[in-house]
Design a protein around this motif. Structure first.
Motif, PDB file in Angstrom:
ATOM      1  N   ALA A   1       0.835  -1.206   0.000  1.00 53.58           N
ATOM      2  CA  ALA A   1       0.000   0.000   0.000  1.00 53.58           C
ATOM      3  C   ALA A   1       0.869   1.255   0.000  1.00 53.58           C
ATOM      4  CB  ALA A   1      -0.928  -0.001   1.207  1.00 53.58           C
ATOM      5  N   ARG A   2       1.924   1.241   0.792  1.00 50.85           N
ATOM      6  CA  ARG A   2       2.839   2.369   0.824  1.00 50.85           C
ATOM      7  C   ARG A   2       3.530   2.552  -0.522  1.00 50.85           C
ATOM      8  NH1 ARG A   2       3.617   7.019   3.086  1.00 50.85           N
ATOM      9  NH2 ARG A   2       2.818   6.052   5.015  1.00 50.85           N
ATOM     10  N   ALA A   3       3.904   1.451  -1.155  1.00 51.87           N
ATOM     11  CA  ALA A   3       4.576   1.527  -2.456  1.00 51.87           C
ATOM     12  C   ALA A   3       3.646   2.113  -3.521  1.00 51.87           C
ATOM     13  CB  ALA A   3       5.044   0.134  -2.876  1.00 51.87           C
ATOM     14  N   ILE A   4       2.379   1.693  -3.511  1.00 54.31           N
ATOM     15  CA  ILE A   4       1.406   2.219  -4.471  1.00 54.31           C
ATOM     16  C   ILE A   4       1.160   3.706  -4.224  1.00 54.31           C
ATOM     17  CG2 ILE A   4      -1.012   2.105  -5.205  1.00 54.31           C
ATOM     18  CD1 ILE A   4      -0.912  -0.907  -4.723  1.00 54.31           C
ATOM     19  N   PHE A   5       1.051   4.064  -2.961  1.00 56.81           N
ATOM     20  CA  PHE A   5       0.803   5.466  -2.607  1.00 56.81           C
ATOM     21  C   PHE A   5       1.945   6.358  -3.089  1.00 56.81           C
ATOM     22  CE2 PHE A   5       1.371   8.991   0.401  1.00 56.81           C
ATOM     23  CZ  PHE A   5       0.135   9.622   0.281  1.00 56.81           C
ATOM     24  N   GLU A   6       3.171   5.931  -2.855  1.00 55.15           N
ATOM     25  CA  GLU A   6       4.326   6.745  -3.228  1.00 55.15           C
ATOM     26  C   GLU A   6       4.545   6.797  -4.736  1.00 55.15           C
ATOM     27  OE1 GLU A   6       7.588   5.073  -1.094  1.00 55.15           O
ATOM     28  OE2 GLU A   6       6.952   5.890   0.854  1.00 55.15           O
ATOM     29  N   LYS A   7       4.101   5.777  -5.430  1.00 52.66           N
ATOM     30  CA  LYS A   7       4.319   5.736  -6.882  1.00 52.66           C
ATOM     31  C   LYS A   7       3.214   6.422  -7.675  1.00 52.66           C
ATOM     32  CE  LYS A   7       5.367   2.521 -10.658  1.00 52.66           C
ATOM     33  NZ  LYS A   7       5.582   1.093 -11.034  1.00 52.66           N
TER      34      LYS A   7
END
Length: 235
Positions: free
Chosen positions: A135-141
């Protein structure tokens, strides 16, 4: 006495001639044997080369049979026709998703389909720790301001995701994914159906190099309300 010496000399000459003859015969035999071996080896190489050529010819002929390639073309053509029925049918087929992705790249808007695919994969996660990390990776990307592949979302949707990102669930991106899906369906999908990429598939033409072109930014409804005269259009 002289006679015996003469006979001895003649005997030596005979022995020398016999040895010389033997050596000549023996050497000739070796030469003939060497020639025969080379000839047989050459014949074997020729036969092996011929067998390899026949095998390659058989493989190429089998893979390039009109019926074989024609069958695949017909299947792809039938599938391509279904892609024009609905956006959902396009995305549910592997080749359709690939073709649509290629089209979005020509408009520099592939971040939309990449985000949609990331959300699809995210909803399949089962490990709680992976949910938080992904979820953090999707948010940052895709979500946060100035993200590498920031998708076009309204302020409210982004705010909800930002607040919930510390404790995400498998449904944290549902609203954003739905919004991006609608934007693609109403905008990009209609152009895809008129594009050379799709029409080439329908008409059975070979794939041609895709031309990249600039696009204008697609505004959301809330952005239109706040638009001012000095707003710069993205190119």
């Amino acid at each position: 006495m002289e006679t015996s010496l003469v006979l001895f000399s003649q005997l030596n000459m005979c022995e020398s001639k016999e040895k010389t003859f033997f050596r000549l015969m023996h050497g000739s035999g070796k030469e003939e044997t060497s020639k025969e071996a080379k000839t047989r080896a050459k014949e074997k190489r020729n036969r092996l080369s011929l067998l390899v050529q026949k095998a390659e010819f058989h493989t190429d002929t089998h893979s390039n049979r009109p019926g074989h390639s024609g069958k695949e073309s017909r299947v792809l053509l039938e599938e391509a026709k279904r892609w024009g029925e609905s956006f959902d049918k396009l995305l549910s087929h592997r080749d359709g998703l690939e073709a649509f992705t290629r089209f979005l790249k020509t408009e520099f808007s592939e971040e939309n389909i990449e985000f949609w695919k990331a959300c699809e994969d995210f909803k399949k996660i089962k490990e709680p720790q992976q949910i938080t990390c992904q979820a953090r990776a999707i948010f940052e990307k895709f979500i946060q301001n100035d993200a590498p592949q920031e998708v076009n979302l309204d302020f409210h949707t982004k705010e909800v995701i930002t607040k919930s990102i510390t404790h995400p669930t498998l449904h944290s991106f549902d609203a954003a994914q739905s919004r991006v899906y609608q934007l693609m369906e109403q905008d990009s999908y209609t152009r895809f159906l008129k594009s050379d990429i799709y029409l080439d598939l329908l008409e059975g033409r070979p794939r041609r190099p895709t031309n990249l072109r600039r696009r204008s930014r697609s505004f959301t409804c809330s952005e239109f309300q706040d638009v001012k005269s000095d707003v710069a259009i993205w190119l």
